[in-house]
Design an enzyme around this catalytic site. Structure first.
Site, mmCIF file in Angstrom:
data_model
loop_
_atom_site.group_PDB
_atom_site.id
_atom_site.type_symbol
_atom_site.label_atom_id
_atom_site.label_comp_id
_atom_site.label_asym_id
_atom_site.label_seq_id
_atom_site.Cartn_x
_atom_site.Cartn_y
_atom_site.Cartn_z
ATOM 1 N N LYS A 121 37.865 31.956 48.925
ATOM 2 C CA LYS A 121 37.776 32.129 47.466
ATOM 3 C C LYS A 121 38.440 30.925 46.786
ATOM 4 O O LYS A 121 39.486 30.452 47.252
ATOM 5 C CB LYS A 121 38.482 33.428 47.061
ATOM 6 C CG LYS A 121 38.333 33.781 45.577
ATOM 7 C CD LYS A 121 38.975 35.130 45.249
ATOM 8 C CE LYS A 121 38.764 35.504 43.784
ATOM 9 N NZ LYS A 121 39.351 36.824 43.447
ATOM 10 N N SER A 143 36.432 40.123 40.781
ATOM 11 C CA SER A 143 36.262 38.693 40.624
ATOM 12 C C SER A 143 35.877 37.968 41.914
ATOM 13 O O SER A 143 35.406 36.840 41.860
ATOM 14 C CB SER A 143 37.559 38.077 40.093
ATOM 15 O OG SER A 143 38.583 38.162 41.065
ATOM 16 N N SER A 189 39.476 43.566 42.478
ATOM 17 C CA SER A 189 38.621 42.387 42.653
ATOM 18 C C SER A 189 38.162 42.116 44.086
ATOM 19 O O SER A 189 37.334 41.229 44.307
ATOM 20 C CB SER A 189 39.324 41.139 42.124
ATOM 21 O OG SER A 189 39.214 41.076 40.728
#
EC number: 6.3.5.7
Lengths: 95, 491
Positions: free
Chosen positions: B78, B158, B182
Site C-alpha cells: 500500500k 482505503s 480500511s
C-alpha cells in the site's frame, strides 16, 4: 451547534487552508451535516468516565537520552522543495 | 506461466520450496500480470526490478538452504508505507514526488523475511475514504462487476488498490492499513480476506499517519492461511513506535485450527440495524450456523454503545488527522506552492490548498473545529469518554464469548460515483469502526455473493491479543462458505 460561513473561514485559516467563497459555501452545509450528526453523543451519559486516549495498556517507555541516529543531513534534505546551503529554505520571514 | 498467479501465497511458498518452479518465474508471472492490468489503476508505481531482485536472492538461497519465511513471494505494498527510494505518495498530490530515504518497519520486516515488492498500491488520499474515489492518482476500479453490467465498481477503501490487486491476482498478498475498516471493508467488497491485528501489534513507524490512536497495518490475501503467514512476518515489537506492544509474535499459521469446540461466538444484538439489506442479515445468520457447525456455541451479547461508535470515530479520527497533517506545510518535503510577494503563511495556505483533495480538507476542517478553543471538551474529550464506554462494552462481552461475529459492511460494493454524500459514505463503516476504537483484532472473510453476484464479507472480532481465535474462526467460515470464483480477466 452549527457553524456560520464566517466560522468556516476562521477554521480554514486555523487549518492553513485557502478557501474560495465558492468552497466555503459548499463546505458549510457539509460540515453542519456532520456536526449535527455527531451531536448525538450528547445523549450518552459520560459522567465519571475517564477519557480514553490510547487503547494500549502499557507504561510509556523511556529511552536513554542519547543520539542514536544522525549525520544524515543530506538524506533529511533530500525531499526538501528548496534546500539552501544545507538548510530548509523558506520565503523571507523577517522584513 | 500465468497459472502461477492463480496460486495462493502458501501454494507459491510451498511449490517454490519443493522446486516446482523458481522464484524468478513467480516474480516474472506477477510482473507480467501487473503490467497488463493498468485498466484497474491498482498500482501507482511498479517496481518489477525489486521483485526480480528478491526472487534471484530466493533462488540462490534455495540452493544454499538459508530460506526465509517469505522467500519466493512477491507482494504489493500500500502506498502509505514508506519504501526507501521508491515513491510513497499516500495517494496525495501533496506527496506526489516523495521518495523516503528510509523504510517503514512493516515493509522492512517483510523484506527481511525474503518477500519482494511488485509496486506501490493506490489508495484513498491519506487513507481517508471508503471507495478509492479520493485518490490523487484516480479511482481504483474493482475487477468485480455486477452480473450483466460493465459499470465500474468500487473496490472499497482505503486499501482499495491492495484489495483490487489481490482479487485480480496481480499480487498474491498485499499490505493494508486500517483506521476504521480500511482493510476489512475492501476485503469484503472484493471477495478476499484481510485482518487488522490488535492495535500495537504492527509498528506504525514509517507508515504515513492518519489517526495515530487507530491506525494499524495488516495483511490482505486470498485465504486465512495466507493472512496468518503475512501477519507473522509484519508484526513485532519496534522501539521506534511508542505504542508498539512488547510481546512475542505467535506462530499463527502453525496454530491454525478450525475446530471451535468449547468456544463461544457472540452475536451483538445492536448490530441489527434498520435498513440493512435482508441478504446481509441472512448471511450473518448463515455465518453463525457455520461457526456452530465448527463446534462453537452462539450467545447473544450486547454492545450497547454501538450506535455511538461512528460519530465518536468521526470526531477522533479527523481531530488526530488535522494534527498529523499539520506537517504538510511545504517546508521539509512534498509539494510547495508560493505566492508572488507572499510570506511563510501564504506559502502554507497555498501549499495545503493545492496539495490536499476535498475529503482531506473536509476532515482537517472538522478536526480543527473540534479541537479549537471552546469546543475541545464538548467534542474531543466527550468522544474520548464515549470511546472508553465502547471499549468497556467489548471487555464485558468478552467475559461471555471468545469471538464476535457480524457482517463486515452494510452492503456489497457500490458503483463508482454512486455515493456522493460524505455522511452516507461514512455510514459504510458502521460495522467495522467499533473494533477499531477498541483496538481489537478483526478480520473479514468472504461469505458469499449478493443478488448481483458481488462478494459479501463476514466480520470476526477477537479479544485483545487473540488474533489466533479470529484466524481460526475465519478458517472455519472459509471451509464452509461457498468458494468464491475470482473475476475472469476483462481488464
Amino acid at each position: 451547534m452549527s457553524v456560520t460561513i464566517d466560522q468556516v473561514r476562521h477554521i480554514a485559516n486555523l487549518a492553513r487552508i485557502q478557501l474560495s467563497d465558492e468552497d466555503a459555501e459548499r463546505l458549510l452545509p457539509e460540515l453542519n451535516n456532520i456536526l449535527d450528526w455527531v451531536e448525538q453523543l450528547g445523549e450518552v451519559d459520560t459522567d465519571g468516565v475517564e477519557p480514553l486516549a490510547t487503547v494500549v495498556d502499557q507504561q510509556m517507555r523511556l529511552r536513554e537520552d542519547k543520539v542514536t541516529d544522525g549525520d544524515i543531513r543530506d538524506k533529511v534534505l533530500s525531499n526538501a522543495p528548496e534546500p539552501q546551503h544545507g538548510f530548509f529554505g523558506v520565503p523571507k520571514v523577517i522584513e | 506461466m500465468s497459472d502461477l498467479t492463480n496460486l495462493t501465497l502458501a501454494e507459491l511458498r510451498d511449490g517454490f520450496r519443493k522446486g516446482d518452479f523458481s522464484a524468478v518465474e513467480v516474480a516474472e508471472s506477477f510482473n507480467e500480470a501487473v503490467a497488463g492490468a493498468d485498466a484497474l489503476n491498482a498500482y501507482v508505481e511498479k517496481t518489477p526490478e525489486l521483485a526480480i531482485e528478491a526472487a534471484k536472492a530466493a533462488d540462490e538461497a534455495r540452493s544454499s538452504v538459508s530460506l526465509k519465511p517469505l522467500s519466493g513471494i512477491p507482494l504489493g505494498m500500500k502506498d502509505l508505507f514508506a519504501t526507501e527510494g521508491v515513491l510513497t505518495s499516500a495517494g496525495s498530490k501533496m506527496l506526489g514526488n516523495f521518495k523516503p530515504p528510509y523504510e517503514s518497519t512493516v515493509s522492512a520486516n517483510l523484506k527481511a523475511a525474503g518477500a519482494g515488492m511488485l509496486g506501490k498500491l493506490n489508495m484513498d488520499e491519506f487513507a481517508m475514504g471508503s471507495s478509492n474515489e479520493t485518490c490523487a492518482h484516480g479511482n481504483v476500479i474493482s475487477p468485480w462487476r455486477r452480473e450483466g453490467s460493465n459499470a465500474g465498481i468500487t473496490p472499497g477503501g482505503s486499501s482499495g488498490g491492495s484489495a483490487a490487486a489481490v482479487s485480480a491476482r496481480i499480487a498474491p498478498g498485499a499490505t493494508g492499513t486500517d483506521t476504521g475498516g480500511s482493510i476489512r471493508q475492501p476485503a469484503a467488497f472484493t471477495g478476499i480476506t484481510g485482518i487488522k491485528p490488535t492495535y500495537g501489534r504492527c509498528s506504525r513507524w514509517g507508515i504515513v499517519a492518519f489517526a495515530s490512536s487507530l491506525d494499524q497495518a495488516g495483511p490482505m490475501a486470498r485465504t486465512v492461511r495466507d493472512c496468518a503467514i503475512m501477519l507473522e512476518n509484519m508484526a513485532g515489537f519496534d522501539p521506534k513506535d511508542s505504542t508498539s506492544i512488547d510481546a512475542p509474535v505467535p506462530q499463527w499459521e502453525a496454530g491454525l485450527s478450525s475446530d471451535l469446540k468449547g468456544k463461544r461466538v457472540g452475536v451483538p444484538k445492536e448490530y441489527r440495524i434498520d435498513g440493512t439489506p435482508a441478504e446481509i442479515d441472512a448471511l450473518w445468520d448463515q455465518g453463525v450456523e457455520w461457526l456452530r457447525d465448527a463446534g462453537a456455541e452462539p450467545v447473544e451479547i450486547s454492545l450497547q454503545h454501538t450506535k455511538y461508535a461512528l460519530p465518536t470515530y468521526y470526531i477522533l479520527a479527523p481531530a488526530e488527522a488535522s494534527s498529523n497533517l499539520a506537517r504538510y506545510d511545504g517546508v521539509r518535503y512534498g509539494l510547495r506552492e508560493t505566492v508572488e510577494g507572499g510570506g511563510l503563511h501564504d506559502m502554507y495556505k497555498a501549499t495545503r490548498s493545492e496539495g490536499f483533495g476535498d475529503e482531506v480538507k473536509r476532515r482537517i476542517m472538522i478536526g480543527t473545529y473540534v479541537l479549537s478553543a471552546g469546543f475541545y471538551d464538548a467534542y474531543f474529550t466527550k468522544a474520548q469518554r464515549v470511546r472508553a464506554l465502547i471499549k468497556q462494552d467489548f471487555r464485558k462481552a468478552f467475559e461471555r464469548c471468545d469471538m464476535i461475529l457480524t457482517p463486515t459492511a452494510p452492503s456489497a460494493a457500490f458503483g463508482l460515483g454512486e455515493k456522493t454524500d460524505p455522511l452516507a459514505m461514512y455510514l459504510n463503516d458502521v460495522f467495522a469502526v467499533p473494533a477499531s476504537l477498541a483496538g481489537l483484532p478483526a478480520m473479514s472473510v468472504p461469505g458469499g455473493l449478493d443478488k448481483d453476484g458481488l462478494p459479501l464479507g463476514l466480520h470476526l472480532i477477537g479479544n485483545e491479543m487473540d488474533e489466533q481465535t479470529v484466524l481460526n474462526a475465519g478458517l472455519a467460515i472459509e471451509e464452509r462458505a461457498p468458494s468464491i470464483q475470482l473475476p475472469e480477466k476483462w481488464w
